[in-house]
Design a protein around this motif. Sequence first.
Motif, mmCIF file in Angstrom:
data_model
loop_
_atom_site.group_PDB
_atom_site.id
_atom_site.type_symbol
_atom_site.label_atom_id
_atom_site.label_comp_id
_atom_site.label_asym_id
_atom_site.label_seq_id
_atom_site.Cartn_x
_atom_site.Cartn_y
_atom_site.Cartn_z
ATOM 1 N N PRO A 37 39.317 57.988 44.308
ATOM 2 C CA PRO A 37 38.774 56.962 43.405
ATOM 3 C C PRO A 37 39.746 56.569 42.305
ATOM 4 N N ALA A 38 40.478 57.555 41.759
ATOM 5 C CA ALA A 38 41.437 57.243 40.701
ATOM 6 C C ALA A 38 42.555 56.358 41.217
ATOM 7 N N ARG A 39 43.035 56.641 42.427
ATOM 8 C CA ARG A 39 44.112 55.833 43.001
ATOM 9 C C ARG A 39 43.647 54.415 43.277
ATOM 10 N N VAL A 40 42.443 54.271 43.814
ATOM 11 C CA VAL A 40 41.910 52.936 44.089
ATOM 12 C C VAL A 40 41.792 52.134 42.801
ATOM 13 N N LEU A 41 41.238 52.748 41.761
ATOM 14 C CA LEU A 41 41.084 52.049 40.481
ATOM 15 C C LEU A 41 42.432 51.701 39.879
ATOM 16 N N ALA A 42 43.407 52.606 40.012
ATOM 17 C CA ALA A 42 44.739 52.342 39.459
ATOM 18 C C ALA A 42 45.401 51.153 40.155
ATOM 19 N N MET A 43 45.316 51.112 41.484
ATOM 20 C CA MET A 43 45.915 50.004 42.221
ATOM 21 C C MET A 43 45.223 48.678 41.880
ATOM 22 N N CYS A 44 43.917 48.704 41.769
ATOM 23 C CA CYS A 44 43.190 47.486 41.409
ATOM 24 C C CYS A 44 43.586 47.001 40.011
ATOM 25 N N ALA A 45 43.749 47.940 39.077
ATOM 26 C CA ALA A 45 44.164 47.577 37.721
ATOM 27 C C ALA A 45 45.546 46.950 37.713
ATOM 28 N N VAL A 46 46.438 47.474 38.547
ATOM 29 C CA VAL A 46 47.790 46.909 38.640
ATOM 30 C C VAL A 46 47.735 45.464 39.125
ATOM 31 N N GLU A 47 46.917 45.202 40.149
ATOM 32 C CA GLU A 47 46.822 43.847 40.673
ATOM 33 C C GLU A 47 46.229 42.889 39.645
ATOM 34 N N LEU A 48 45.245 43.351 38.889
ATOM 35 C CA LEU A 48 44.661 42.505 37.858
ATOM 36 C C LEU A 48 45.664 42.211 36.754
ATOM 37 N N GLN A 49 46.514 43.197 36.440
ATOM 38 C CA GLN A 49 47.557 42.976 35.443
ATOM 39 C C GLN A 49 48.540 41.911 35.921
ATOM 40 N N LYS A 50 48.871 41.938 37.224
ATOM 41 C CA LYS A 50 49.773 40.921 37.759
ATOM 42 C C LYS A 50 49.179 39.529 37.606
ATOM 43 N N LEU A 51 47.898 39.389 37.917
ATOM 44 C CA LEU A 51 47.255 38.086 37.784
ATOM 45 C C LEU A 51 47.157 37.661 36.330
ATOM 46 N N ARG A 52 47.002 38.634 35.445
ATOM 47 C CA ARG A 52 46.882 38.317 34.027
ATOM 48 C C ARG A 52 48.190 37.781 33.462
ATOM 49 N N HIS A 53 49.311 38.358 33.901
ATOM 50 C CA HIS A 53 50.610 37.965 33.356
ATOM 51 C C HIS A 53 51.236 36.787 34.089
ATOM 52 N N ASP A 54 50.819 36.538 35.326
ATOM 53 C CA ASP A 54 51.383 35.422 36.091
ATOM 54 C C ASP A 54 50.286 34.808 36.943
ATOM 55 N N ARG A 55 49.750 33.674 36.470
ATOM 56 C CA ARG A 55 48.652 33.021 37.176
ATOM 57 C C ARG A 55 49.142 31.969 38.175
ATOM 58 N N THR A 56 50.455 31.892 38.373
ATOM 59 C CA THR A 56 51.002 30.882 39.277
ATOM 60 C C THR A 56 50.442 31.034 40.682
ATOM 61 N N GLU A 57 50.395 32.285 41.171
ATOM 62 C CA GLU A 57 49.888 32.532 42.516
ATOM 63 C C GLU A 57 48.438 32.084 42.644
ATOM 64 N N LEU A 58 47.666 32.303 41.593
ATOM 65 C CA LEU A 58 46.256 31.909 41.625
ATOM 66 C C LEU A 58 46.112 30.401 41.766
ATOM 67 N N TYR A 59 46.935 29.649 41.041
ATOM 68 C CA TYR A 59 46.844 28.200 41.090
ATOM 69 C C TYR A 59 47.327 27.660 42.441
ATOM 70 N N THR A 60 48.464 28.173 42.911
ATOM 71 C CA THR A 60 49.019 27.655 44.167
ATOM 72 C C THR A 60 48.130 27.980 45.356
ATOM 73 N N ARG A 61 47.517 29.148 45.368
ATOM 74 C CA ARG A 61 46.650 29.511 46.486
ATOM 75 C C ARG A 61 45.331 28.753 46.465
ATOM 76 N N ALA A 62 44.990 28.145 45.334
ATOM 77 C CA ALA A 62 43.756 27.366 45.263
ATOM 78 C C ALA A 62 43.920 25.987 45.890
ATOM 79 N N VAL A 63 45.182 25.566 46.133
ATOM 80 C CA VAL A 63 45.420 24.222 46.658
ATOM 81 C C VAL A 63 44.905 24.099 48.083
ATOM 82 N N GLN A 64 45.238 25.067 48.937
ATOM 83 C CA GLN A 64 44.874 24.960 50.351
ATOM 84 C C GLN A 64 43.359 24.928 50.572
#
Length: 286
Positions: free
Chosen positions: A38-65
């Motif tokens: 459980p700790a590893r799963v939560l840690a990995m999820c937190a890392v991914e959320l941090q990536k989206l928080r600091h760089d939203r470019t991927e979120l915008y580009t993937r919304a186009v398709q």
Amino acid sequence: MSEAPAAPHAESADRDRADGIDLPLRPPEPRAGWRVLPARVLAMCAVELQKLRHDRTELYTRAVQPALWLLIFGQTFTRIKAIPTDGIPYIDYLAPGIIAQSAMFIAIFYGIQIIWERDAGILNKLLVTPTPRSALITGKAFAAGVKSLVQAVVVIVIAAVLGVALTWNPLKLLGVAAVVVLGSAFFSCLSMTIAGIVLSRDRLMGFGQAITMPLFFGSNALYPLSVMPGWLQAVSKANPLSYQVDALRGLLLGTPSHLALDFAVLLVAAALGIAAASSLLGWLAR
């Protein structure tokens, strides 16, 4: 006869006791695998959320398709009424399929990240820790699910703006989140399994591009099973994406579905994907 000098460890222990510090005589034992997971799963999820928080470019580009699928394909086929959808507008019928497609497209290339971690030496460092390999894979799989869930929210917002009649029942939306995460976990594990076989980012890109379209068009994301030829119906019934789309339609639109079967298939597929990717993790790290 002179006394033998006291052992250094004994002197250190006496000094610590004199200072009021009670140090453990043995190092703490590492946590068992089931406690690390459980700790590893939560840690990995937190890392991914941090990536989206600091760089939203991927979120915008993937919304186009998905926006293009709903705006162009969905509205066009709604007008021509070429695909039977049991009385609901085609754009409503299409929206759950696009949610599943967006999640799959994010997860299916997730193996590229683990190959990059191998090339950077990160994977070897992770493998020498007490963390079980299954915990590492599960963490990465559900981190992919978190990214897909963010993408699903974007697609749902776009669909709502276009007038798609989606449910806003909180319990059903929680079910939608679970379906998206489970489906993404399977497809990310499929990607990591392929990565463990091909061992190269270029080869993985080729395999990923080769299987995404057959998985998408060989499912019920765009059209019902009834309009497919017999051989394609057999393919669709063996495709986990079909069960993900069926569950999303049942939860978001209230159409007839088989939720118990859909969840069971997605759970089994995710578990098998984790097992397969975990077994190849050591081979990938060589």
